[in-house]
Motif scaffolding. Structure first.
Motif, PDB file in Angstrom:
ATOM      1  N   GLY A   1     -14.719  42.185   8.806  1.00 50.81           N
ATOM      2  CA  GLY A   1     -13.763  43.213   9.132  1.00 50.81           C
ATOM      3  C   GLY A   1     -13.350  43.223  10.580  1.00 50.81           C
ATOM      4  N   THR A   2     -13.881  42.310  11.376  1.00 46.55           N
ATOM      5  CA  THR A   2     -13.497  42.285  12.786  1.00 46.55           C
ATOM      6  C   THR A   2     -12.587  41.098  13.040  1.00 46.55           C
ATOM      7  N   ARG A   3     -11.948  41.113  14.185  1.00 50.64           N
ATOM      8  CA  ARG A   3     -11.075  40.009  14.582  1.00 50.64           C
ATOM      9  C   ARG A   3     -11.545  39.468  15.919  1.00 50.64           C
ATOM     10  N   ALA A   4     -11.361  38.152  16.076  1.00 48.26           N
ATOM     11  CA  ALA A   4     -11.670  37.502  17.350  1.00 48.26           C
ATOM     12  C   ALA A   4     -10.591  36.471  17.602  1.00 48.26           C
ATOM     13  N   HIS A   5     -10.344  36.170  18.851  1.00 48.19           N
ATOM     14  CA  HIS A   5      -9.337  35.189  19.216  1.00 48.19           C
ATOM     15  C   HIS A   5     -10.006  34.074  20.008  1.00 48.19           C
ATOM     16  N   GLY A   6      -9.535  32.846  19.803  1.00 48.83           N
ATOM     17  CA  GLY A   6     -10.095  31.721  20.518  1.00 48.83           C
ATOM     18  C   GLY A   6      -9.205  30.509  20.389  1.00 48.83           C
ATOM     19  N   ASP A   7      -9.611  29.427  21.024  1.00 43.02           N
ATOM     20  CA  ASP A   7      -8.846  28.188  20.992  1.00 43.02           C
ATOM     21  C   ASP A   7      -9.210  27.302  19.810  1.00 43.02           C
ATOM     22  N   LEU A   8     -10.425  27.471  19.266  1.00 37.14           N
ATOM     23  CA  LEU A   8     -10.920  26.612  18.193  1.00 37.14           C
ATOM     24  C   LEU A   8     -11.811  27.423  17.276  1.00 37.14           C
ATOM     25  N   LEU A   9     -11.641  27.244  15.983  1.00 40.14           N
ATOM     26  CA  LEU A   9     -12.503  27.878  14.990  1.00 40.14           C
ATOM     27  C   LEU A   9     -13.348  26.781  14.362  1.00 40.14           C
ATOM     28  N   ILE A  10     -14.646  26.914  14.436  1.00 41.52           N
ATOM     29  CA  ILE A  10     -15.553  25.947  13.818  1.00 41.52           C
ATOM     30  C   ILE A  10     -16.212  26.618  12.631  1.00 41.52           C
ATOM     31  N   GLY A  11     -15.995  26.046  11.458  1.00 41.16           N
ATOM     32  CA  GLY A  11     -16.626  26.533  10.243  1.00 41.16           C
ATOM     33  C   GLY A  11     -17.846  25.688   9.950  1.00 41.16           C
ATOM     34  N   ALA A  12     -18.999  26.196  10.310  1.00 42.76           N
ATOM     35  CA  ALA A  12     -20.275  25.554   9.995  1.00 42.76           C
ATOM     36  C   ALA A  12     -21.073  26.574   9.205  1.00 42.76           C
ATOM     37  N   ASP A  13     -20.418  27.148   8.201  1.00 47.15           N
ATOM     38  CA  ASP A  13     -20.950  28.293   7.483  1.00 47.15           C
ATOM     39  C   ASP A  13     -21.376  27.978   6.056  1.00 47.15           C
ATOM     40  N   GLY A  14     -21.786  26.743   5.813  1.00 43.49           N
ATOM     41  CA  GLY A  14     -22.462  26.400   4.576  1.00 43.49           C
ATOM     42  C   GLY A  14     -21.592  26.042   3.395  1.00 43.49           C
ATOM     43  N   THR A  15     -22.286  25.803   2.291  1.00 46.43           N
ATOM     44  CA  THR A  15     -21.661  25.339   1.058  1.00 46.43           C
ATOM     45  C   THR A  15     -20.574  26.284   0.564  1.00 46.43           C
ATOM     46  N   ARG A  16     -20.789  27.557   0.695  1.00 43.39           N
ATOM     47  CA  ARG A  16     -19.814  28.571   0.246  1.00 43.39           C
ATOM     48  C   ARG A  16     -18.960  29.043   1.421  1.00 43.39           C
ATOM     49  N   SER A  17     -18.541  28.142   2.270  1.00 43.17           N
ATOM     50  CA  SER A  17     -17.851  28.413   3.528  1.00 43.17           C
ATOM     51  C   SER A  17     -16.629  29.324   3.389  1.00 43.17           C
ATOM     52  N   THR A  18     -16.643  30.403   4.136  1.00 40.47           N
ATOM     53  CA  THR A  18     -15.484  31.297   4.218  1.00 40.47           C
ATOM     54  C   THR A  18     -14.340  30.611   4.957  1.00 40.47           C
ATOM     55  N   VAL A  19     -14.690  29.878   6.015  1.00 40.50           N
ATOM     56  CA  VAL A  19     -13.653  29.184   6.786  1.00 40.50           C
ATOM     57  C   VAL A  19     -12.954  28.151   5.902  1.00 40.50           C
ATOM     58  N   ARG A  20     -13.719  27.326   5.177  1.00 39.91           N
ATOM     59  CA  ARG A  20     -13.113  26.316   4.308  1.00 39.91           C
ATOM     60  C   ARG A  20     -12.238  26.961   3.248  1.00 39.91           C
ATOM     61  N   SER A  21     -12.686  28.065   2.680  1.00 38.62           N
ATOM     62  CA  SER A  21     -11.894  28.716   1.631  1.00 38.62           C
ATOM     63  C   SER A  21     -10.556  29.210   2.162  1.00 38.62           C
ATOM     64  N   GLN A  22     -10.467  29.441   3.454  1.00 38.84           N
ATOM     65  CA  GLN A  22      -9.206  29.894   4.031  1.00 38.84           C
ATOM     66  C   GLN A  22      -8.309  28.746   4.465  1.00 38.84           C
ATOM     67  N   ILE A  23      -8.900  27.644   4.961  1.00 42.39           N
ATOM     68  CA  ILE A  23      -8.045  26.548   5.440  1.00 42.39           C
ATOM     69  C   ILE A  23      -7.832  25.461   4.381  1.00 42.39           C
ATOM     70  N   LEU A  24      -8.730  25.359   3.417  1.00 43.82           N
ATOM     71  CA  LEU A  24      -8.601  24.397   2.315  1.00 43.82           C
ATOM     72  C   LEU A  24      -8.985  25.100   1.008  1.00 43.82           C
ATOM     73  N   PRO A  25      -8.185  26.061   0.566  1.00 44.76           N
ATOM     74  CA  PRO A  25      -8.581  26.870  -0.595  1.00 44.76           C
ATOM     75  C   PRO A  25      -8.769  26.073  -1.882  1.00 44.76           C
ATOM     76  N   GLU A  26      -8.194  24.896  -1.963  1.00 41.29           N
ATOM     77  CA  GLU A  26      -8.332  24.083  -3.173  1.00 41.29           C
ATOM     78  C   GLU A  26      -9.669  23.353  -3.249  1.00 41.29           C
ATOM     79  N   VAL A  27     -10.426  23.324  -2.152  1.00 41.01           N
ATOM     80  CA  VAL A  27     -11.699  22.598  -2.111  1.00 41.01           C
ATOM     81  C   VAL A  27     -12.837  23.570  -2.413  1.00 41.01           C
ATOM     82  N   GLU A  28     -13.473  23.353  -3.552  1.00 40.92           N
ATOM     83  CA  GLU A  28     -14.573  24.222  -3.966  1.00 40.92           C
ATOM     84  C   GLU A  28     -15.752  23.376  -4.412  1.00 40.92           C
ATOM     85  N   PRO A  29     -16.964  23.892  -4.238  1.00 44.96           N
ATOM     86  CA  PRO A  29     -18.127  23.164  -4.745  1.00 44.96           C
ATOM     87  C   PRO A  29     -18.011  22.947  -6.249  1.00 44.96           C
TER      88      PRO A  29
END
Length: 184
Positions: free
Chosen positions: A1-29
């Motif tokens: 529910g929070t927002r942050a701003h930056g130059d680079l977003l690194i998704g190292a958030d595991g198999t069920r990655s929230t970042v991956r689901s947003q940038i590559l929604p078609e890629v699922e385990p």
């Protein structure tokens, strides 16, 4: 529910990655067709004859299409004193998608997808696992599974991202690719 701003977003958030689901929604385990049943048995609960036979060894069992390994590990609080250690086991067991859905369904009939909290695993599902272990595994391996107070499992999945970067977002680790746990 929070927002942050930056130059680079690194998704190292595991198999069920929230970042991956947003940038590559078609890629699922993708479920690989088997689960890893797991458990820990306190050393003090092992019958003396089974303890003498297995405890100081890495035990392996390879029935057709399955694999189990078990080995001693420190007990609670990294206790390595004899009698205070644990015996860890993992059993790779084939299970079709319908079986996985049934395994992930709690006593109230709610299916939790492809994972369920250990305490929510139905007693009859654990009883079926123990029966399958008796049928498929060496008696020592089946015995270890029977002595486990709270077995749990994980669905084994495959995941391969077509790319690791999209714009200023990058995927790392299991967020990008999943290596099956037994490959090591």
């Amino acid at each position: 529910g929070t927002r942050a701003h930056g130059d680079l977003l690194i998704g190292a958030d595991g198999t069920r990655s929230t970042v991956r689901s947003q940038i590559l929604p078609e890629v699922e385990p993708q479920y690989a067709g088997y689960v890893a049943w797991r458990g820990l048995v306190p050393e003090s609960t092992l019958p003396a004859d089974l303890h003498a036979e297995i405890f100081m060894h890495n035990m392996v069992c390879y029935p057709d299409g399955e694999a189990m390994t078990a080995y001693p590990v420190p007990g609670p609080d990294n206790d390595v004193r004899p009698g205070h250690r644990s015996y860890n086991w993992v059993w790779y067991h084939p299970l079709d998608a319908e079986g996985l859905a049934a395994l992930c369904t709690d006593a109230a009939g709610h299916c939790h997808g492809t994972a369920i909290a250990p305490a929510a695993i139905r007693p009859e599902a654990i009883a079926a696992m123990v029966a399958a272990a008796r049928n498929a595994l060496a008696p020592q391996c089946a015995g270890v599974s029977e002595l486990t107070a709270q077995p749990f499992f994980q669905a084994i999945v495959d995941l391969e991202s077509p790319r690791m970067a999209v714009g200023r977002a990058a995927l790392l680790g299991d967020a990008a690719f999943v290596a099956r746990p037994h490959v090591g």
